[in-house]
Structure formats: C-alpha cells, structure tokens
Design a protein around this motif. Sequence first.
Motif, short mmCIF file in Angstrom:
data_model
loop_
_atom_site.label_atom_id
_atom_site.label_comp_id
_atom_site.label_asym_id
_atom_site.label_seq_id
_atom_site.Cartn_x
_atom_site.Cartn_y
_atom_site.Cartn_z
N ALA A 140 -4.74 8.60 20.40
CA ALA A 140 -4.05 9.50 19.31
C ALA A 140 -3.71 8.40 18.41
CB ALA A 140 -2.90 10.05 19.92
N VAL A 141 -3.19 9.02 17.15
CA VAL A 141 -2.87 8.15 15.95
C VAL A 141 -1.50 8.94 15.59
CG1 VAL A 141 -5.05 7.10 15.45
CG2 VAL A 141 -4.31 9.28 14.34
N ARG A 142 -0.86 8.08 14.49
CA ARG A 142 0.23 8.71 14.09
C ARG A 142 -0.04 9.00 12.62
NH1 ARG A 142 5.97 8.67 14.81
NH2 ARG A 142 7.13 9.14 13.12
N ARG A 197 -0.99 8.04 5.77
CA ARG A 197 -1.08 6.98 6.56
C ARG A 197 -1.18 7.24 7.82
NH1 ARG A 197 4.02 3.79 5.60
NH2 ARG A 197 4.91 6.05 5.37
N VAL A 198 -2.16 6.24 8.44
CA VAL A 198 -2.61 6.46 9.76
C VAL A 198 -2.18 5.06 10.36
CG1 VAL A 198 -4.48 6.43 11.51
CG2 VAL A 198 -4.86 7.86 9.19
N ILE A 199 -1.20 5.34 11.21
CA ILE A 199 -0.70 4.25 12.32
C ILE A 199 -1.27 4.21 13.70
CG2 ILE A 199 1.65 3.23 12.78
CD1 ILE A 199 1.20 3.94 9.82
N PRO A 200 -1.73 3.16 13.89
CA PRO A 200 -2.20 2.94 15.32
C PRO A 200 -1.05 3.01 16.64
CG PRO A 200 -3.23 1.34 14.03
CD PRO A 200 -2.08 2.07 13.19
N LEU A 214 1.77 -3.89 15.43
CA LEU A 214 2.68 -3.83 14.37
C LEU A 214 2.48 -2.40 13.67
CD1 LEU A 214 2.21 -7.09 12.84
CD2 LEU A 214 4.35 -6.37 13.89
N TRP A 215 3.61 -1.90 13.07
CA TRP A 215 3.58 -0.75 12.28
C TRP A 215 2.97 -1.18 11.01
CZ3 TRP A 215 6.00 4.34 12.85
CH2 TRP A 215 5.70 4.99 11.86
N VAL A 216 1.46 -0.84 10.83
CA VAL A 216 0.76 -1.02 9.76
C VAL A 216 -0.17 0.18 9.54
CG1 VAL A 216 -1.03 -2.30 11.26
CG2 VAL A 216 -0.83 -2.85 8.74
N SER A 217 -0.40 0.41 8.33
CA SER A 217 -1.36 1.55 8.05
C SER A 217 -2.64 1.08 8.11
CB SER A 217 -1.03 1.94 6.59
OG SER A 217 -1.79 3.07 6.14
N ALA A 218 -3.52 1.79 8.64
CA ALA A 218 -4.87 1.44 8.95
C ALA A 218 -5.80 2.30 8.04
CB ALA A 218 -5.36 1.84 10.27
N GLY A 219 -5.15 2.77 7.04
CA GLY A 219 -5.90 3.66 6.06
C GLY A 219 -5.05 5.02 5.74
N ASN A 220 -5.43 5.84 4.92
CA ASN A 220 -4.89 6.99 4.51
C ASN A 220 -6.04 8.15 4.86
OD1 ASN A 220 -4.31 9.37 2.96
ND2 ASN A 220 -2.51 8.06 2.27
N LEU A 221 -5.50 9.10 5.82
CA LEU A 221 -6.53 10.26 6.25
C LEU A 221 -7.03 11.11 4.96
CD1 LEU A 221 -7.64 11.20 8.77
CD2 LEU A 221 -5.66 12.70 8.89
N GLU A 236 -13.77 3.91 7.87
CA GLU A 236 -12.84 2.79 7.10
C GLU A 236 -11.73 2.62 7.85
OE1 GLU A 236 -12.36 2.97 2.89
OE2 GLU A 236 -14.34 3.96 2.75
N ILE A 237 -11.12 3.72 8.45
CA ILE A 237 -9.80 3.69 9.11
C ILE A 237 -10.15 3.13 10.42
CG2 ILE A 237 -7.90 5.14 10.35
CD1 ILE A 237 -8.20 6.92 7.66
#
Length: 179
Positions: A95-97, A103-106, A110-117, A124-125
């Motif tokens: 799952a992702v947050r 913003r997609v957070i793994p 670290l709390w880092v955005s992997a991209g924007n849904l 890309e994400i």
Amino acid sequence: MALVGSTIETIEETFAGLETLGIRNIGFYAIAVAEDTASHSALTANELLQAAEAIEETADEFDVRFLWYPPIRFDNDRPLSVHVLQGPRCSGDHAVRIEPDGRVIPARGLWVSAGNLLTDDWSEIRDHEAYQTYRRRVETDTHCDQCPGLLTCAADCPRDPAGWAEGWDGKESQSPVTA
C-alpha cells in the motif's frame, strides 16, 4: 495497535479483551529505536524480534489474524504519544499513503514524496528511488539466523532501521521531512 514496552507486557490480556469484543483481525506497528539511548518505552531493534514472536504465538493461541505494519522510528525530540498517534504510515507494504494534495508516500523509509498521483504517471511514481530502494532490499530473503521463521521477516527484517518508516512530524497540515 502500537507496540511499545507496556503493550508487549500486557499482550495476552489485550488479546483476551479483544476476543470478548469479537475482534478477529488486529494490525500491529512498533515504535522502535536502533539503540536504546533514552528513557522511553520504544522497542529496541532486538526487542522487535521478541515482540514479533510474542504476537505470533499469542495470535495463534487466540486464533486471531494479524497484520504487520512497518515499524516507526522513535525520535527523541518527540514524545512517545506523538509516535503512537501517528500510527502506521499505511496499511502495509503493498500500500501507499496518499496525501490530500496527491503526494504518494511509500510505506517504509524516509517520509519522501515519490510523486503526485494527481499529476504524475504511475510508472514514474513506481520508478522513484524510494521504491527502487525498497525493492532492492526485499528482492532477497530477509530472514536471518536470529529469526526463527517469523512471519514479519518475510517483508523486511524488523531489526533493520533501513526498513522503518520515519520523518513524519505527526501533523497533517505541515510539510513532511524530505530526503
């Protein structure tokens, strides 16, 4: 359910209480520290193994299904209550947050955005370094000689802080820490 020293001490009573309420599924996440350097109830990396073993045995005894969420790294600058209220980042490794702004957070790291849904292609994400790092970590068996076949070890070694969630300040309205 947050796993800290006090909740592990009373785990059988907790399972019994939940059983009387008819609860058959329980999710667990640990508040963890790599090395014990302060006075708090967070579990050390080695205590995570003992906690996982206790949970698995007790869940089997009470015939309850359980789910492991990635541990949350304890930050000495924040009270334990903030970590507990933070809860798990998402419902597990598959799952992702998704933040309200897209913003997609793994699940781990670290709390880092992997991209924007809302604006980025999923490919890309999915190919973001945060996900590549996680996939490299779990491509091989994460069981070790110290773990007697614990279920949680199949996702990632619970003792290794590199697989823990960290960096969120506990406030939805503020920007998270980025790498």
